[in-house]
Design a protein around this motif. Structure first.
Motif, short mmCIF file in Angstrom:
data_model
loop_
_atom_site.label_atom_id
_atom_site.label_comp_id
_atom_site.label_asym_id
_atom_site.label_seq_id
_atom_site.Cartn_x
_atom_site.Cartn_y
_atom_site.Cartn_z
N TYR A 57 53.63 47.28 31.66
CA TYR A 57 54.72 47.82 30.86
C TYR A 57 54.92 47.21 29.49
CZ TYR A 57 55.81 49.72 35.43
OH TYR A 57 55.72 50.35 36.64
N THR A 58 54.06 46.28 29.10
CA THR A 58 54.21 45.67 27.79
C THR A 58 52.86 45.61 27.07
OG1 THR A 58 53.75 43.36 28.38
CG2 THR A 58 56.01 44.15 28.74
N ALA A 59 52.91 45.23 25.81
CA ALA A 59 51.68 45.08 25.02
C ALA A 59 51.18 43.63 25.01
CB ALA A 59 51.94 45.54 23.58
N PHE A 60 51.80 42.77 25.82
CA PHE A 60 51.35 41.38 25.87
C PHE A 60 49.94 41.30 26.44
CE2 PHE A 60 55.99 40.45 26.17
CZ PHE A 60 56.07 39.62 25.05
N GLN A 61 49.17 40.34 25.94
CA GLN A 61 47.88 40.01 26.52
C GLN A 61 48.12 38.85 27.47
OE1 GLN A 61 45.40 38.99 23.23
NE2 GLN A 61 44.99 41.11 22.69
N LEU A 62 47.83 39.03 28.75
CA LEU A 62 48.08 37.98 29.73
C LEU A 62 46.96 36.96 29.74
CD1 LEU A 62 49.54 39.90 32.79
CD2 LEU A 62 50.74 38.49 31.14
N VAL A 63 47.32 35.70 29.66
CA VAL A 63 46.37 34.60 29.75
C VAL A 63 46.39 34.12 31.20
CG1 VAL A 63 45.82 32.26 28.99
CG2 VAL A 63 46.72 33.92 27.36
N ASP A 64 45.23 34.09 31.84
CA ASP A 64 45.14 33.69 33.23
C ASP A 64 45.12 32.17 33.32
OD1 ASP A 64 44.61 33.25 35.88
OD2 ASP A 64 42.95 34.67 36.00
N VAL A 65 46.27 31.57 33.58
CA VAL A 65 46.36 30.11 33.67
C VAL A 65 46.13 29.61 35.08
CG1 VAL A 65 47.87 29.83 31.66
CG2 VAL A 65 48.88 30.20 33.92
N HIS A 66 45.97 30.51 36.03
CA HIS A 66 45.81 30.10 37.43
C HIS A 66 44.35 30.01 37.84
CE1 HIS A 66 50.05 30.39 37.72
NE2 HIS A 66 49.98 31.55 37.13
N ASN A 67 43.46 30.57 37.09
CA ASN A 67 42.04 30.54 37.42
C ASN A 67 41.23 29.87 36.33
OD1 ASN A 67 42.20 32.03 39.93
ND2 ASN A 67 42.76 33.78 38.66
N GLN A 68 41.83 28.94 35.61
CA GLN A 68 41.16 28.32 34.46
C GLN A 68 39.87 27.63 34.84
OE1 GLN A 68 43.55 25.86 31.95
NE2 GLN A 68 45.11 27.41 31.68
N GLU A 69 39.86 26.90 35.95
CA GLU A 69 38.65 26.17 36.33
C GLU A 69 37.50 27.12 36.61
OE1 GLU A 69 38.21 22.94 35.88
OE2 GLU A 69 40.26 23.01 35.12
N ALA A 70 37.77 28.20 37.32
CA ALA A 70 36.72 29.19 37.61
C ALA A 70 36.24 29.85 36.33
CB ALA A 70 37.24 30.24 38.59
N ILE A 71 37.16 30.15 35.43
CA ILE A 71 36.79 30.79 34.17
C ILE A 71 35.96 29.83 33.32
CG2 ILE A 71 37.67 31.76 32.01
CD1 ILE A 71 40.07 32.82 33.70
N LYS A 72 36.34 28.55 33.29
CA LYS A 72 35.58 27.56 32.53
C LYS A 72 34.17 27.42 33.08
CE LYS A 72 39.57 24.85 31.05
NZ LYS A 72 40.29 23.58 31.20
N THR A 73 34.02 27.48 34.41
CA THR A 73 32.69 27.41 35.03
C THR A 73 31.84 28.60 34.61
OG1 THR A 73 33.58 26.21 36.92
CG2 THR A 73 31.46 27.31 37.23
N VAL A 74 32.43 29.78 34.62
CA VAL A 74 31.70 30.97 34.17
C VAL A 74 31.31 30.82 32.71
CG1 VAL A 74 31.94 33.45 33.72
CG2 VAL A 74 32.75 32.50 35.87
N GLN A 75 32.22 30.30 31.91
CA GLN A 75 31.94 30.10 30.48
C GLN A 75 30.78 29.14 30.28
OE1 GLN A 75 32.99 31.54 27.81
NE2 GLN A 75 32.10 30.19 26.29
N LYS A 76 30.77 28.02 31.02
CA LYS A 76 29.69 27.05 30.90
C LYS A 76 28.36 27.68 31.28
CE LYS A 76 32.38 22.88 31.65
NZ LYS A 76 32.67 21.78 32.57
N ASN A 77 28.36 28.46 32.36
CA ASN A 77 27.12 29.14 32.77
C ASN A 77 26.67 30.13 31.72
OD1 ASN A 77 26.92 27.74 35.17
ND2 ASN A 77 28.02 29.30 36.34
#
Length: 140
Positions: A57-77
């Protein structure tokens, strides 16, 4: 209860925040007076619902702060295997929400109250706060 809270947040934030797509993070819900059983599911349920409502319902871009470690691992790979830069996540954007939503669920006298505030994460200034009426049941 949650719809009332989100509507209140939207009204309080309507002063120009939706014009530009701001980055928003919904943080873990804190609790006061809940039983162990209630703590095991109510806070995460409220957080997921708020994230879904802000997303829908909004134009906000949601930042996923709950899966940061998994996202960082994907980024490193992605960097290790030289993925296309256009498809990789910029680490700086991963953790740089402009606004944060902080919620508290309070149980008092057998009733539940949901309070929420939006804070500018750069300045620490609280932009808005809204509290629901108390309800007898944790789910609507």
């Amino acid at each position: 209860m949650k719809k009332t809270l989100l509507l209140g947040l939207l009204i309080l934030l309507a002063g120009g925040l939706f014009a530009a797509e701001k980055r928003l993070a919904v943080f873990d819900t804190s609790t006061e007076g809940l039983s162990e059983d209630e703590i095991s599911w109510i806070p995460s349920s409220v957080r997921r619902r708020l994230e879904a409502d802000f997303n829908d319902y909004t134009a906000f871009q949601l930042v996923d702060v709950h899966n940061q470690e998994a996202i960082k691992t994907v980024q490193k790979n992605a960097e290790k295997y030289a993925y296309d830069q256009a498809t990789s996540i910029e680490l700086g954007k991963l953790v740089s929400a402009e606004l944060g939503v902080f919620t508290t669920i309070t149980r008092a006298g057998g009733r539940f109250i949901l309070s929420s505030s939006v804070t500018n994460l750069t300045t620490g200034i609280r932009l808005s706060t809204v509290t629901s009426d108390s309800v007898a049941e944790p789910v609507s």
